[in-house]
Design a protein around this motif. Structure first.
Motif, PDB file in Angstrom:
ATOM      1  N   HIS A 260     -29.333  30.844 -41.826  1.00 31.08           N
ATOM      2  CA  HIS A 260     -28.097  30.381 -41.751  1.00 31.08           C
ATOM      3  C   HIS A 260     -28.235  29.389 -40.550  1.00 31.08           C
ATOM      4  N   THR A 261     -27.072  28.566 -40.543  1.00 29.18           N
ATOM      5  CA  THR A 261     -27.180  27.634 -39.483  1.00 29.18           C
ATOM      6  C   THR A 261     -26.007  27.802 -38.313  1.00 29.18           C
ATOM      7  N   GLU A 262     -26.137  27.722 -37.062  1.00 28.50           N
ATOM      8  CA  GLU A 262     -25.159  27.865 -36.191  1.00 28.50           C
ATOM      9  C   GLU A 262     -25.441  26.780 -35.154  1.00 28.50           C
ATOM     10  N   ASN A 264     -26.492  23.271 -33.932  1.00 25.60           N
ATOM     11  CA  ASN A 264     -27.792  22.693 -34.250  1.00 25.60           C
ATOM     12  C   ASN A 264     -28.858  23.604 -34.279  1.00 25.60           C
ATOM     13  N   SER A 266     -30.988  26.918 -36.104  1.00 25.82           N
ATOM     14  CA  SER A 266     -31.253  27.808 -37.645  1.00 25.82           C
ATOM     15  C   SER A 266     -31.539  29.096 -37.065  1.00 25.82           C
ATOM     16  N   THR A 280     -34.865  32.382 -34.099  1.00 26.09           N
ATOM     17  CA  THR A 280     -34.066  31.233 -33.824  1.00 26.09           C
ATOM     18  C   THR A 280     -34.770  30.061 -33.517  1.00 26.09           C
ATOM     19  N   ASN A 282     -34.346  25.814 -32.713  1.00 27.65           N
ATOM     20  CA  ASN A 282     -33.413  24.726 -32.312  1.00 27.65           C
ATOM     21  C   ASN A 282     -33.691  23.573 -33.513  1.00 27.65           C
ATOM     22  N   VAL A 284     -32.497  22.297 -37.555  1.00 27.09           N
ATOM     23  CA  VAL A 284     -31.665  22.624 -38.760  1.00 27.09           C
ATOM     24  C   VAL A 284     -32.273  22.260 -40.064  1.00 27.09           C
ATOM     25  N   THR A 351     -29.763  18.294 -46.184  1.00 28.12           N
ATOM     26  CA  THR A 351     -29.359  19.224 -44.804  1.00 28.12           C
ATOM     27  C   THR A 351     -28.300  18.541 -44.295  1.00 28.12           C
ATOM     28  N   LEU A 355     -24.376  20.107 -43.336  1.00 31.30           N
ATOM     29  CA  LEU A 355     -24.240  20.248 -41.762  1.00 31.30           C
ATOM     30  C   LEU A 355     -22.687  19.195 -41.527  1.00 31.30           C
TER      31      LEU A 355
END
Length: 455
Positions: A260-262, A264, A266, A280, A282, A284, A351, A355
């Motif tokens: 999942h993406t938070e 900028n 992943s 994690t 940095n 996406v 992507t 976003l």
């Protein structure tokens, strides 16, 4: 760095003239001459380094390497040690190999693939940095000149080296891999890049497989389990070579889950040897999760713990123009303009669609070197833009016209064909609204980032 005897031993050079016998560096660019360096006079279609050999010596070089065909008047001008070889590029590569061989305890990771090489290189170097200094290919210097340039930067304080190996045809990896003597080889994927040169995905896979075949017993090959062409390379590994796989869809030794993406970043879980750990990065995009999984696999192959891998990923320094997020005035810009292929175009479109929260605008240029599949591939990119609900599409280039046609075939109306960077920028100025998200992408020769500068 090298003695005269070592240079002659590595390259079988003929000594035309001897003045100095020790050399502090090896360079091919007179702008980078340092005191005591050895200048290797490379030759290209539009230049001949031998024209600058005498100047290199005047600038402080201790010696030069020129070809056996070097003009006599040029040789007479050279005030320093002069060595002659059959081929200066081959000599440069042999010197790089000789230097790499001085550090047998430093492991080298070599990476190839149709897409994601540079990002995977950056990620792998970051992971391994948890153990100390890592040498890595700068930008995408991954060819017959760039690889030696990287290896000549190897120092005793490095704990590992991570290099890209490019491929433009059969036997290129065969020729380059021995220079680096890698213990670990990573193949990211096989896609249509270089289709013009090799004609089929099967041939592209065969050429990429040369890296797998180059890894010696005791080494490790890391393969993408979700790409059938790459997964099929398992059988090409030599006896005594460990094969590790990474992936998301298929069973793999290093498997990504719960992605999942938070903002900028992943976040995802990785299952390895029946244990699950969260990571994690940095970056996406699902494609970058694949790249990260390959890097994590390299970390595990070299004995790093999950905690060390997480620590390393926090050191990530990404090469510019690789899905780089920028703020330009009131607009969100995705600068992915370094290069493009059908696989990476689709990944970027997907992507960005995930976003972007407002209007989405694609600014796309030609994908080069696709041969007979070019028109179809560009049509498909346009269809993807339309399918993902982009507000507008701006294209540039001869093949960009097919991107436009693909989008129009799926009902998209805000499609604009532009003949220059300036025309594209002018059209954007007329279209853009605050909060818009823009994707810039095209092959390197299209230089789509110039449009960003014009904004």
């Amino acid at each position: 760095m090298f003695t005269l005897e070592e240079i002659v031993g590595a390259t079988s050079a003929h000594i035309y003239k001897t003045e100095k016998r020790n050399f502090s560096a090896v360079v091919t660019d007179t702008r980078k001459i340092s005191q005591g360096a050895l200048f290797v006079a490379l030759q290209g279609d539009k230049f001949n380094g031998e024209d600058f050999a005498a100047d290199a010596l005047l600038k402080g070089a201790a010696g030069v390497v020129v070809s056996e065909e070097c003009a006599p008047e040029m040789l007479k001008r050279c005030q320093g040690t002069v060595l002659q070889v059959t081929n200066t590029l081959t000599a440069y590569q042999l010197l790089a190999k000789a230097w790499r061989d001085k550090f047998p305890a430093i492991p080298v990771v070599a990476i190839t693939g149709s897409n994601g090489k540079t990002t995977t290189k950056d990620l792998t170097a970051a992971v391994l940095s948890a153990k100390g200094a890592v040498l890595k290919t700068q930008a995408n210097f991954n060819n017959e000149i760039g690889l030696p340039l990287t290896l000549l930067g190897l120092k005793k304080e490095h704990t590992a080296a991570v290099v890209e190996i490019g491929m433009r045809g059969f036997h290129q990896i065969d020729a380059l891999a021995p220079i680096a003597s890698p213990q670990i080889g990573i193949v990211t994927n096989v896609g249509e890049t270089h289709m013009e040169l090799l004609g089929s995905l099967e041939n592209i896979a065969k050429a990429k497989q040369e890296l797998v075949e180059s890894i010696p017993a005791g080494g490790t090959v890391i393969l993408n389990a979700d790409n059938s062409y790459v997964a099929g390379m398992r059988s090409a590994a030599k006896d005594g070579v460990r094969v590790m796989t990474f992936g998301i869809e298929e069973d793999a030794d290093v498997r990504g889950e719960a992605i999942h993406t938070e903002g900028n970043m992943s976040k995802f879980m990785v299952t390895y040897q029946n244990e699950r750990h969260e990571y994690t990065v940095n970056m996406v995009g699902r494609h970058n999760v694949y790249n990260t999984l390959a890097a994590i696999a390299a970390g595990f192959a070299m004995g790093l713990t999950p905690a060390e891998i997480r620590k390393g990923l926090a050191n990530l320094e990404v090469t510019k123009m690789r899905f780089e997020l920028q703020q330009v005035k009131d607009w969100h810009v995705i600068n992915d303009a370094y290069n493009a292929s059908p696989m990476s175009m689709t990944a970027a479109i997907n992507t960005l669609a995930e976003l972007a929260k407002g209007r989405k605008i694609a600014v796309l240029g030609d994908m080069l070197e696709l041969g007979s599949v070019s028109e179809e591939a560009h049509l498909h990119v346009g269809e993807e833009v339309a399918a993902h609900g982009f507000t507008a599409l701006i294209t540039q280039g001869d093949m960009g016209d097919f991107i436009a046609k693909g989008a129009e075939s799926k009902g998209m109306t805000a499609v604009y064909r532009c003949a220059s960077h300036q025309e594209a920028a002018d059209k954007l100025h007329a279209l853009l609204q605050p909060g818009d998200t823009l994707l810039f992408k095209g092959s390197r020769g299209m230089a789509m980032e110039k449009i960003i500068d014009l904004l």
